[in-house]
Scaffold this motif. Structure first.
Motif, PDB file in Angstrom:
ATOM      1  N   ASP A  61       0.710  -1.390  -0.084  1.00 36.17           N
ATOM      2  CA  ASP A  61      -0.257   0.045  -0.510  1.00 36.17           C
ATOM      3  C   ASP A  61       0.648   1.474   0.289  1.00 36.17           C
ATOM      4  O   ASP A  61       0.348   2.207  -0.479  1.00 36.17           O
ATOM      5  CB  ASP A  61      -0.760   0.065   1.218  1.00 36.17           C
ATOM      6  CG  ASP A  61      -2.289  -0.916   1.550  1.00 36.17           C
ATOM      7  OD1 ASP A  61      -2.090  -1.890   0.113  1.00 36.17           O
ATOM      8  OD2 ASP A  61      -2.747  -1.184   1.516  1.00 36.17           O
ATOM      9  N   GLY A 120       0.796   4.197  -2.355  1.00 43.99           N
ATOM     10  CA  GLY A 120       0.882   5.289  -2.710  1.00 43.99           C
ATOM     11  C   GLY A 120       1.721   6.713  -2.789  1.00 43.99           C
ATOM     12  O   GLY A 120       1.899   7.538  -3.326  1.00 43.99           O
ATOM     13  N   ALA A 126      -3.754   1.539  -3.024  1.00 42.80           N
ATOM     14  CA  ALA A 126      -3.691   2.562  -3.051  1.00 42.80           C
ATOM     15  C   ALA A 126      -4.612   3.842  -3.441  1.00 42.80           C
ATOM     16  O   ALA A 126      -4.810   3.350  -5.086  1.00 42.80           O
ATOM     17  CB  ALA A 126      -1.940   3.304  -2.944  1.00 42.80           C
ATOM     18  N   ARG A 183      -6.042   7.395  -4.543  1.00 44.83           N
ATOM     19  CA  ARG A 183      -6.024   9.346  -4.276  1.00 44.83           C
ATOM     20  C   ARG A 183      -6.599   9.999  -5.148  1.00 44.83           C
ATOM     21  O   ARG A 183      -7.172   9.739  -5.772  1.00 44.83           O
ATOM     22  CB  ARG A 183      -4.159  10.051  -4.654  1.00 44.83           C
ATOM     23  CG  ARG A 183      -3.305   9.309  -3.826  1.00 44.83           C
ATOM     24  CD  ARG A 183      -3.253   9.759  -3.001  1.00 44.83           C
ATOM     25  NE  ARG A 183      -1.392   9.434  -2.319  1.00 44.83           N
ATOM     26  CZ  ARG A 183      -1.641   7.980  -1.128  1.00 44.83           C
ATOM     27  NH1 ARG A 183      -2.677   7.717  -1.013  1.00 44.83           N
ATOM     28  NH2 ARG A 183      -0.582   8.057  -0.379  1.00 44.83           N
TER      29      ARG A 183
END
Length: 250
Positions: free
Chosen positions: A135, A139, A248, A250
C-alpha cells in the motif's frame, strides 16, 4: 372489449420496444451498474473516458502485452467516465474481480483505474503481488507520478509515468527487459527530500547550540545526553500486504 384491446396493443408496443432495444445493443442501465470493458486479446488499456492520447495508449498497451508474455503479470489500465456514486475502492475491487485480472491461482493482477469527473485514482493489487507493491509503495507512486499531473489535467502524462514507474519495479523483480519502458523517470520529490534533510540538519545544529549554552560549553555533558539511551531504532516494515488485495487511492 375495446378496453381489453387497448391493453393488448400497449403490451405489444412495449414488447416491440424492448425487442428493438435489445437488437440494437441498448440496455436499461441502472445507477449502480458498473460499465465493464469488453475484454479483447492483447488489449490491456481501456480508455472509456477517452482522455489518453492514442499514441501513448498504443505504446502502453504494447508494453503491458510484453509484460504479460514475459512475467504472466496482467496489468490493466482503465479510465471511466464516472464512479456512479461509489467509492473508488469498491468500484475498482468489483471491476478487478469481474474482469478476473491475473492468472488463476497466482492472483498476479494489477489495475490502474481513474476518472477525471470524480478526480480519483487507484492502484488495485492482487494478492500475489502485495509483497512487491504494498500500500505504501503504491501511494508513493501515485503521489510522485499521477497526482501532480492530474492537477494540471495532464492525464496522458500521469498515466504514462505511473505505468512506467510500476513497470520498472516489475521488470527488476522478474529480471526482464520491457521494450519502450522509460527508466529515467522524473523525480517529483527530490527537492522535497533535500529540503527535509536540510531542515533536520538545521534542527540538530540548533539543539547542539542550545545544549552548549545550557551546559556552559561542557562537551562531555552533551555527549552523555545524546548517548544516554540504548537500543537504537526499532525495526519495522512498510504498511500494506492486507489479504484480499491491497493498493492505494488518491
Amino acid at each position: 372489449m375495446k378496453k381489453k384491446r387497448k391493453v393488448s396493443y400497449l403490451t405489444i408496443l412495449v414488447s416491440l420496444t424492448i425487442l428493438l432495444l435489445s437488437l440494437t445493443g441498448c440496455s436499461f442501465a441502472t445507477e449502480n451498474e458498473i460499465p465493464i470493458p469488453t475484454v479483447e486479446e492483447n488489449v490491456y488499456v481501456y480508455d472509456q473516458d477517452n482522455i489518453i492520447d492514442d499514441d501513448v495508449e498504443s505504446s502502453l498497451n504494447e508494453m503491458l502485452t510484453e509484460l504479460e508474455e514475459k512475467t504472466e503479470v496482467e496489468f490493466a489500465v482503465v479510465s471511466v467516465e464516472s464512479l456512479l456514486g461509489k467509492s473508488i475502492e469498491d468500484y475498482s475491487n468489483n471491476l478487478f474481480n469481474t474482469l478476473g485480472i491475473g492468472k488463476k491461482g497466482k492472483d498476479n493482477g494489477l489495475l490502474l483505474i481513474f476518472t477525471r469527473s470524480d478526480e480519483r485514482v487507484r492502484i488495485e493489487v492482487g494478492r500475489g503481488l502485495e509483497g512487491l507493491l504494498n500500500d505504501s509503495k503504491c501511494g508513493r507512486i501515485l503521489d510522485d507520478y499521477f497526482v501532480p499531473y492530474r492537477e494540471n489535467d495532464e492525464y496522458t502524462k500521469a498515466t504514462e509515468l505511473t505505468v512506467n514507474a510500476i513497470l520498472n519495479i516489475l521488470a527488476e523483480e522478474y529480471e526482464v527487459d520491457i521494450n519502450g519502458m522509460e527508466t529515467d523517470l522524473p523525480s517529483k520529490d527530490s527537492s522535497d527530500k533535500f529540503f527535509s534533510l536540510l531542515v533536520k540538519i538545521i534542527i540538530i545544529i540548533v539543539l547542539i547550540i542550545i545544549m552548549l549554552v545550557l551546559s556552559d560549553g561542557d562537551i562531555f555533558l552533551i555527549v552523555s545526553s545524546f548517548g544516554g539511551s540504548s537500543g537504537g531504532f526499532s525495526g519495522g516494515s512498510l504498511g500494506g500486504g492486507f489479504s484480499g488485495g491491497g493498493g492505494a487511492s488518491r
